[in-house]
Write a protein that holds these residues in place. Sequence first.
Motif, PDB file in Angstrom:
ATOM      1  N   TYR A 207       5.801 -91.927  16.608  1.00  0.00           N
ATOM      2  CA  TYR A 207       6.455 -92.692  15.552  1.00  0.00           C
ATOM      3  C   TYR A 207       7.162 -93.935  16.065  1.00  0.00           C
ATOM      4  CZ  TYR A 207       5.633 -89.362  11.767  1.00  0.00           C
ATOM      5  OH  TYR A 207       5.044 -88.583  10.803  1.00  0.00           O
TER       6      TYR A 207
ATOM      7  N   THR B 286       7.002 -95.818   9.710  1.00  0.00           N
ATOM      8  CA  THR B 286       7.546 -94.904   8.712  1.00  0.00           C
ATOM      9  C   THR B 286       6.442 -93.967   8.227  1.00  0.00           C
ATOM     10  OG1 THR B 286       7.021 -96.273   6.782  1.00  0.00           O
ATOM     11  CG2 THR B 286       9.050 -96.799   7.994  1.00  0.00           C
ATOM     12  N   LYS B 287       6.786 -93.128   7.257  1.00  0.00           N
ATOM     13  CA  LYS B 287       5.827 -92.163   6.723  1.00  0.00           C
ATOM     14  C   LYS B 287       5.269 -92.593   5.359  1.00  0.00           C
ATOM     15  CE  LYS B 287       8.092 -88.331   9.142  1.00  0.00           C
ATOM     16  NZ  LYS B 287       8.782 -87.013   9.029  1.00  0.00           N
TER      17      LYS B 287
ATOM     18  N   ARG C  42      -0.301 -93.160   5.724  1.00  0.00           N
ATOM     19  CA  ARG C  42      -0.870 -92.221   6.691  1.00  0.00           C
ATOM     20  C   ARG C  42      -2.335 -92.550   6.918  1.00  0.00           C
ATOM     21  NH1 ARG C  42       1.924 -87.701   8.250  1.00  0.00           N
ATOM     22  NH2 ARG C  42       3.937 -87.356   7.208  1.00  0.00           N
TER      23      ARG C  42
ATOM     24  N   PRO D 297      -0.106 -88.975  10.973  1.00  0.00           N
ATOM     25  CA  PRO D 297       0.831 -90.105  10.961  1.00  0.00           C
ATOM     26  C   PRO D 297       0.279 -91.329  11.680  1.00  0.00           C
ATOM     27  CG  PRO D 297       1.533 -88.439  12.533  1.00  0.00           C
ATOM     28  CD  PRO D 297       0.382 -87.851  11.785  1.00  0.00           C
TER      29      PRO D 297
ATOM     30  N   THR E  54       0.979 -94.272  14.252  1.00  0.00           N
ATOM     31  CA  THR E  54       1.850 -94.332  15.429  1.00  0.00           C
ATOM     32  C   THR E  54       1.898 -95.732  16.024  1.00  0.00           C
ATOM     33  OG1 THR E  54       0.017 -93.732  16.902  1.00  0.00           O
ATOM     34  CG2 THR E  54       1.322 -91.926  15.981  1.00  0.00           C
TER      35      THR E  54
ATOM     36  N   ASP F  44       9.508 -88.571  15.943  1.00  0.00           N
ATOM     37  CA  ASP F  44       9.763 -88.283  14.540  1.00  0.00           C
ATOM     38  C   ASP F  44      10.412 -89.504  13.884  1.00  0.00           C
ATOM     39  OD1 ASP F  44       9.780 -86.928  12.176  1.00  0.00           O
ATOM     40  OD2 ASP F  44      11.411 -85.541  12.691  1.00  0.00           O
ATOM     41  N   TYR F  45      10.368 -89.505  12.547  1.00  0.00           N
ATOM     42  CA  TYR F  45      11.025 -90.564  11.775  1.00  0.00           C
ATOM     43  C   TYR F  45      11.725 -89.921  10.576  1.00  0.00           C
ATOM     44  CZ  TYR F  45      11.928 -94.554   8.782  1.00  0.00           C
ATOM     45  OH  TYR F  45      12.546 -95.491   8.002  1.00  0.00           O
TER      46      TYR F  45
END
Length: 343
Positions: A30, A147-148, A151, A157, A159, A195-196
Motif C-alpha cells: 500500500y 488507497t482502497k 482495485r 489491492p 500497490t 495496509d491503508y
Amino acid sequence: PPSFAPSASPSRGFDQVFDVRIDPRATGSYGIVFNVRTPRCGHTADQKTCGTILLTGMSFVTSHEGWLEYMIYSRLGPFDKFVGRTSNWDLVASGQTLGRGSKKYTRVLEEDISIEDESGTTLNYVGFKPLHVPGDRSQRSFYISMTKRFRKNGGTPITVSFSYPMVDENESEREYEVVASTPELEVFEGDGVLDYPWPPQRDGPYYRRPRGFIGSFDYERYPCHPLINFTGWPCPYVSRTDRPTAKPTRRPTIRPVSKSPTKIAINPPTVKPVLQIGQAGNRTETDAPKLVSAGPKPEEIDSIEVEDEETNGVFICWNVPCRSGVCKVAILLMMCFACYNLY
C-alpha cells in the motif's frame, strides 16, 4: 589551434531530475515512508551543494495500469517517531490518475482538482506544490500510499512499488542505506507499509524494513540564487527601495473643474430686420446701410458685399440667415434695389 574537447565539464542547470534506481526485484504494497537529506556543508568536494533545495515535482512506480487513487504526506525531519500519526504530517499531494505500469513513472499531479464520484460526493484533491529541504544535512520525510477506492481485476489491492534492502543482512533491521544520491540530495531507505490507513504500531506485522523508494524527484538546486550556500528558508530577499522624494510643503489645492459652455441654438429672427446706417470714409451715419439683427452667429450668416467707388470702402448691405436657393435670389434682388437707391 582550438581543441575539440571542452576544457571543463559543462555546469549543471538549476533544475534537475533525480531518478531513483528501479530494482529488478521490486516488490510493493500500500505504501512506503522514507527520508531525503541534503549533504553536510564542508564535507563534499563541491562546496556549492550544501544549500537548501526546492522539490518541484515527483513520480512513483506502480505495477498497475489503470485508475488509482494516491495520497502523499510530508514533514520536515525524520519519520521514525511519527509513523502512523497522520495528524503530524502535511497532505502535500492527492489525486486520481492512471497508473502506467512497472516500467514507467506515474506522475504526481500538480494541480488542485475536484471530482464528483458515482454517489454524487465531491472529492477535493491537492496538487503537488514546491517543498523545500533545508541545507546542511537537513531531512524531509515522505509517506506515499495507495488507497482502497480502486482495485485490480479480481479485487486485489493496487500497490506502490519499492525495492528490497540494499544490504540483505539488514532485513527487518532499522538500518537504512542511501538508495540514490546527487550532489544536492540523498534518498534513504524506509519502511514498506502493508495496509491503508497506515497503522500506528510500527513494530507490528504491517511494516517491512528496510525498503527503498522507486521514483523520481524534480528539484531546483539554488532556489535562493544568487545565494548559493544559504541553508535556511525562506530565501532572504531584500525588498527594492527607490530614491526618496521630497515631501510637499502644503496640501495641493483642488481646482474646480469647469464644464464646457453649452452652445445655445439661436433660431432665425421672426421680425423684419431694421436697417441702420454705418460710417464709411466721409459718409455720415445715415449714409451707409447696415443691418442689425439678433440673428445667428456670424459664421451662420450669408452676406453680400458692395464696394464704394469713392472711398474704396466696403459696405455690408444685407446680413440675414439664408439657406435655400430661392431665399438667396430674393435677397439679392432686394439688395440690388436698396443699393441702387443709396447710390
